[in-house]
Write a protein that holds these residues in place. Structure first.
Motif, PDB file in Angstrom:
ATOM      1  N   ASP A 188       0.815  -1.210   0.000  1.00 48.07           N
ATOM      2  CA  ASP A 188       0.000   0.000   0.000  1.00 48.07           C
ATOM      3  C   ASP A 188       0.849   1.261   0.000  1.00 48.07           C
ATOM      4  O   ASP A 188       0.370   2.351   0.325  1.00 48.07           O
ATOM      5  N   ASP A 189       2.145   1.138  -0.339  1.00 52.67           N
ATOM      6  CA  ASP A 189       3.090   2.253  -0.456  1.00 52.67           C
ATOM      7  C   ASP A 189       3.469   2.880   0.881  1.00 52.67           C
ATOM      8  O   ASP A 189       4.037   3.982   0.923  1.00 52.67           O
ATOM      9  N   THR A 190       3.214   2.188   2.001  1.00 54.85           N
ATOM     10  CA  THR A 190       3.659   2.668   3.317  1.00 54.85           C
ATOM     11  C   THR A 190       5.002   2.025   3.646  1.00 54.85           C
ATOM     12  O   THR A 190       5.353   0.982   3.089  1.00 54.85           O
ATOM     13  N   PRO A 191       5.797   2.639   4.572  1.00 62.75           N
ATOM     14  CA  PRO A 191       7.117   2.098   4.911  1.00 62.75           C
ATOM     15  C   PRO A 191       7.033   0.661   5.412  1.00 62.75           C
ATOM     16  O   PRO A 191       6.113   0.283   6.143  1.00 62.75           O
ATOM     17  N   ASP A 192       8.013  -0.160   5.011  1.00 61.95           N
ATOM     18  CA  ASP A 192       8.110  -1.541   5.475  1.00 61.95           C
ATOM     19  C   ASP A 192       9.339  -1.668   6.358  1.00 61.95           C
ATOM     20  O   ASP A 192       9.232  -1.734   7.580  1.00 61.95           O
ATOM     21  N   THR A 193      10.494  -1.696   5.782  1.00 62.68           N
ATOM     22  CA  THR A 193      11.734  -1.764   6.537  1.00 62.68           C
ATOM     23  C   THR A 193      12.672  -0.694   6.032  1.00 62.68           C
ATOM     24  O   THR A 193      12.995  -0.655   4.840  1.00 62.68           O
ATOM     25  N   GLY A 194      13.096   0.223   6.947  1.00 61.55           N
ATOM     26  CA  GLY A 194      13.957   1.307   6.523  1.00 61.55           C
ATOM     27  C   GLY A 194      14.091   2.350   7.602  1.00 61.55           C
ATOM     28  O   GLY A 194      13.766   2.105   8.773  1.00 61.55           O
ATOM     29  N   THR A 195      14.533   3.513   7.247  1.00 61.08           N
ATOM     30  CA  THR A 195      14.735   4.590   8.214  1.00 61.08           C
ATOM     31  C   THR A 195      14.057   5.856   7.733  1.00 61.08           C
ATOM     32  O   THR A 195      14.032   6.151   6.532  1.00 61.08           O
ATOM     33  N   PHE A 196      13.481   6.581   8.682  1.00 54.62           N
ATOM     34  CA  PHE A 196      12.867   7.860   8.392  1.00 54.62           C
ATOM     35  C   PHE A 196      13.623   8.930   9.141  1.00 54.62           C
ATOM     36  O   PHE A 196      13.813   8.840  10.368  1.00 54.62           O
ATOM     37  N   HIS A 197      14.075   9.946   8.419  1.00 56.64           N
ATOM     38  CA  HIS A 197      14.832  11.028   9.041  1.00 56.64           C
ATOM     39  C   HIS A 197      14.027  12.300   8.871  1.00 56.64           C
ATOM     40  O   HIS A 197      13.862  12.806   7.757  1.00 56.64           O
ATOM     41  N   ALA A 198      13.489  12.787   9.991  1.00 51.85           N
ATOM     42  CA  ALA A 198      12.718  14.021   9.956  1.00 51.85           C
ATOM     43  C   ALA A 198      13.653  15.196   9.706  1.00 51.85           C
ATOM     44  O   ALA A 198      14.815  15.204  10.144  1.00 51.85           O
ATOM     45  N   ALA A 199      13.143  16.200   9.011  1.00 51.16           N
ATOM     46  CA  ALA A 199      13.948  17.364   8.666  1.00 51.16           C
ATOM     47  C   ALA A 199      14.470  18.048   9.929  1.00 51.16           C
ATOM     48  O   ALA A 199      13.724  18.262  10.898  1.00 51.16           O
ATOM     49  N   GLY A 200      15.759  18.319   9.983  1.00 50.25           N
ATOM     50  CA  GLY A 200      16.377  19.031  11.089  1.00 50.25           C
ATOM     51  C   GLY A 200      16.698  18.185  12.301  1.00 50.25           C
ATOM     52  O   GLY A 200      17.225  18.702  13.287  1.00 50.25           O
ATOM     53  N   GLN A 201      16.390  16.864  12.254  1.00 52.84           N
ATOM     54  CA  GLN A 201      16.641  15.993  13.400  1.00 52.84           C
ATOM     55  C   GLN A 201      17.889  15.144  13.142  1.00 52.84           C
ATOM     56  O   GLN A 201      18.069  14.628  12.059  1.00 52.84           O
ATOM     57  N   PRO A 202      18.761  14.995  14.182  1.00 52.60           N
ATOM     58  CA  PRO A 202      20.003  14.223  13.991  1.00 52.60           C
ATOM     59  C   PRO A 202      19.780  12.715  14.047  1.00 52.60           C
ATOM     60  O   PRO A 202      20.660  11.953  13.682  1.00 52.60           O
ATOM     61  N   TYR A 203      18.617  12.289  14.558  1.00 49.24           N
ATOM     62  CA  TYR A 203      18.373  10.863  14.681  1.00 49.24           C
ATOM     63  C   TYR A 203      17.224  10.432  13.765  1.00 49.24           C
ATOM     64  O   TYR A 203      16.323  11.214  13.465  1.00 49.24           O
ATOM     65  N   ALA A 204      17.248   9.157  13.407  1.00 45.49           N
ATOM     66  CA  ALA A 204      16.232   8.635  12.499  1.00 45.49           C
ATOM     67  C   ALA A 204      15.335   7.649  13.213  1.00 45.49           C
ATOM     68  O   ALA A 204      15.729   7.012  14.199  1.00 45.49           O
ATOM     69  N   THR A 205      14.120   7.522  12.696  1.00 45.71           N
ATOM     70  CA  THR A 205      13.195   6.499  13.177  1.00 45.71           C
ATOM     71  C   THR A 205      13.384   5.263  12.304  1.00 45.71           C
ATOM     72  O   THR A 205      13.358   5.344  11.080  1.00 45.71           O
ATOM     73  N   VAL A 206      13.551   4.136  12.975  1.00 38.26           N
ATOM     74  CA  VAL A 206      13.803   2.894  12.252  1.00 38.26           C
ATOM     75  C   VAL A 206      12.498   2.125  12.099  1.00 38.26           C
ATOM     76  O   VAL A 206      11.734   1.981  13.058  1.00 38.26           O
ATOM     77  N   TYR A 207      12.235   1.624  10.855  1.00 38.85           N
ATOM     78  CA  TYR A 207      11.058   0.804  10.578  1.00 38.85           C
ATOM     79  C   TYR A 207      11.491  -0.631  10.343  1.00 38.85           C
ATOM     80  O   TYR A 207      12.449  -0.899   9.620  1.00 38.85           O
ATOM     81  N   ARG A 208      10.739  -1.550  11.030  1.00 39.65           N
ATOM     82  CA  ARG A 208      10.947  -2.971  10.792  1.00 39.65           C
ATOM     83  C   ARG A 208       9.583  -3.618  10.610  1.00 39.65           C
ATOM     84  O   ARG A 208       8.719  -3.500  11.488  1.00 39.65           O
ATOM     85  N   ASP A 209       9.375  -4.256   9.475  1.00 40.23           N
ATOM     86  CA  ASP A 209       8.091  -4.893   9.156  1.00 40.23           C
ATOM     87  C   ASP A 209       6.930  -3.933   9.319  1.00 40.23           C
ATOM     88  O   ASP A 209       5.852  -4.281   9.802  1.00 40.23           O
ATOM     89  N   GLY A 210       7.184  -2.685   8.933  1.00 40.21           N
ATOM     90  CA  GLY A 210       6.129  -1.681   8.964  1.00 40.21           C
ATOM     91  C   GLY A 210       5.937  -1.013  10.306  1.00 40.21           C
ATOM     92  O   GLY A 210       5.106  -0.101  10.425  1.00 40.21           O
ATOM     93  N   GLN A 211       6.674  -1.439  11.326  1.00 37.74           N
ATOM     94  CA  GLN A 211       6.547  -0.854  12.660  1.00 37.74           C
ATOM     95  C   GLN A 211       7.716   0.082  12.909  1.00 37.74           C
ATOM     96  O   GLN A 211       8.871  -0.251  12.648  1.00 37.74           O
ATOM     97  N   ALA A 212       7.401   1.282  13.465  1.00 33.87           N
ATOM     98  CA  ALA A 212       8.435   2.281  13.728  1.00 33.87           C
ATOM     99  C   ALA A 212       8.885   2.201  15.175  1.00 33.87           C
ATOM    100  O   ALA A 212       8.074   2.067  16.100  1.00 33.87           O
ATOM    101  N   SER A 213      10.196   2.274  15.416  1.00 33.48           N
ATOM    102  CA  SER A 213      10.746   2.340  16.759  1.00 33.48           C
ATOM    103  C   SER A 213      10.673   3.783  17.235  1.00 33.48           C
ATOM    104  O   SER A 213      10.477   4.709  16.442  1.00 33.48           O
ATOM    105  N   ASP A 214      10.831   3.959  18.564  1.00 38.35           N
ATOM    106  CA  ASP A 214      10.734   5.315  19.107  1.00 38.35           C
ATOM    107  C   ASP A 214      11.893   6.185  18.688  1.00 38.35           C
ATOM    108  O   ASP A 214      11.772   7.398  18.543  1.00 38.35           O
ATOM    109  N   SER A 215      13.066   5.564  18.506  1.00 43.27           N
ATOM    110  CA  SER A 215      14.229   6.354  18.114  1.00 43.27           C
ATOM    111  C   SER A 215      15.246   5.438  17.469  1.00 43.27           C
ATOM    112  O   SER A 215      15.031   4.235  17.361  1.00 43.27           O
TER     113      SER A 215
END
Length: 480
Positions: free
Chosen positions: A429-456
């Protein structure tokens, strides 16, 4: 030439082109026998350096009491002289006279009366019925054919009459009357007229002979050509139409049994020359032929399903090479073709969406798709025309670079207009599966595993993904 009539340049051509080479014959013929003019062009299709035009005209007037009991045939030699800026016309005739006491036929050859020339080219319009022309055959010729006809006229005068002032020469009426003289001049100009049958009233009188000749030239005849082929048997081509000197010359149709095609149009000296319509199967080609070959440019091809192509075709196979085609659903394509299939160009769909790019085997291979809302997609396709990778640019500034599967994101990087980035794989459905999301201006990324995002990112700084260069679109094509 011994000039009898000189007129402004173009007068002779104008008279011929407007079919006014014959004068009024209202007092000579009934409404059912309207005077007729037939023009045959025997010029070879090679441009004249001087621009001069040459005409040999065979004309006749009907029988009339106290003027001519049988009627009379005349020969006109006309020239449009570009250098002298004038139209020049000479008139000749072999006038048969009969001494009723001795019953000896005499033929008097000479330049015809000036009034004859004037009325023949409609410079005057004398309706008295004295010498009005009726039927005529206009032969457009090259300079060489004109000179041949002119030389024959001069040699005839010198050999038979000695000179223009010599006494009349006694000859047999059957061999050298005015009609036979005119027929021989036409022969020297390159046109063979039908034989004259003295036992048939329809060809005996000059006007009847001219009309019979015109019917023969204008009427359809059938010619069949046989040739050996690649298979056992004979390949047959059949022409039906106007024939001159045993060759297709004029309007007609050529049928080719080897491929089932027909060519309808104008023929000269046995080959297609001028506008024509070629048909085979589900396609119709409108174009111009030269020396039997089609001019491949500026051709219109119509298909049975309603598609219409305009542009350049292959001169041998008639397949499309470069141009614009409009399909029945309103889709248009402008570009190049290979073996009749789209190759490289731009397609515009009824929805106003466009595609520019390359095609392989008639299906997209690489190009740029554009939507009316401003979205664009630079992509590559597989052999079935499905896009597999590329860069999708949204009008709001977002864009995705990566691979696709069944029309959905598969693996790549999504760049948000605010500077945020997601890199990784995607779900159906074009949503994240496994990968990293880096919000603009933030030094840390949110990690996705099997479509679930970690807190940091677990306190680990993840490098910000960098965009690879998107595929550049090229001019492209579409196929039906």
């Amino acid at each position: 030439m011994s000039v009898l009539e000189v007129h402004p340049l173009g007068a002779l051509s104008k008279a011929i082109l407007t079919s006014s080479f014959v004068g009024s014959a209202s007092l000579l013929y009934s409404a059912a026998a309207v005077p007729d003019t037939f023009t045959v062009d025997l010029r070879r299709p090679v441009p004249s350096a001087s621009g001069d035009q040459y005409f040999v005209v065979i004309a006749a007037r009907p029988q009339k009491k106290d003027v001519s009991w049988f009627g009379h045939a005349f020969v006109f030699l006309g020239m449009e002289d570009q250098a002298q800026k004038r139209s020049v016309v000479d008139s000749y005739g072999l006038n048969l006279t009969v001494n009723t006491r001795t019953e000896k036929a005499k033929a008097v050859f000479g330049l015809a009366d000036g009034q004859v020339t004037s009325e023949a080219i409609s410079m005057t319009n004398d309706t008295s019925g004295a010498v009005n022309m009726t039927d005529s055959i206009v032969i457009k010729v090259d300079q060489s054919a004109f000179q041949s006809a002119e030389s024959y006229v001069k040699s005839f005068r010198l050999s038979r009459a000695g000179n223009e002032t010599a006494p009349p020469l006694t000859v047999t009426a059957i061999l050298h009357d005015c009609v036979m003289f005119a027929r021989e001049v036409a022969q020297h100009a390159g046109l063979t007229l039908p034989n004259r049958n003295y036992g048939t009233p329809s060809t005996f009188y000059p006007t009847d002979f001219l009309r019979s000749s015109i019917r023969s030239l204008r009427g359809d005849q059938t010619l069949t050509f046989m040739g050996s082929g690649e298979y056992t048997g004979q390949l047959v081509k059949e022409y039906t139409g106007q024939v001159v000197n045993g060759q297709a010359h004029g309007a007609g149709q050529l049928t080719d049994d080897t491929d089932g095609s027909t060519l309808t149009g104008t023929f000269r000296f046995g080959v297609a020359e001028g506008n024509g319509v070629w048909k085979r199967g589900n396609m119709t080609v409108n174009g111009t032929w030269f020396h039997g070959n089609i001019n491949p440019d500026n051709v219109t091809v119509s298909f049975k399903d309603g598609a219409i192509f305009t542009g350049t075709i292959d001169a041998n196979s008639f397949s499309m090479k470069k141009g614009k085609i409009k399909y029945p659903d309103g889709t248009t394509y402008d570009g190049t073709f290979s073996n009749g299939q789209t190759l490289n160009g731009t397609a515009v769909y009824p929805s106003k969406e466009t595609f520019s790019g390359d095609f392989s085997g008639g299906v997209p291979s690489r190009g740029t798709y554009r939507w009316p809302n401003g979205n664009t997609f630079c992509c590559n396709y597989d052999t079935k025309g499905k896009y597999v990778d590329g860069t999708y640019n949204y009008a709001n500034g977002d864009h995705y670079s990566g691979t696709f599967q069944d029309g959905h994101y598969l693996k790549g990087k999504y760049f948000f207009s605010d500077g945020s980035i997601y890199a990784g794989t995607f779900k159906a459905d074009d949503t994240p599966d496994t990968g990293t999301f880096h919000a603009a201006g933030q030094p840390y990324a949110t990690v996705y595993r099997d479509g679930q995002a970690s807190d940091s990112g677990g306190g680990v700084m993840v490098p910000v993904p960098t965009e690879s260069s998107p595929n550049q679109g090229v001019s492209g094509t579409i196929t039906n």
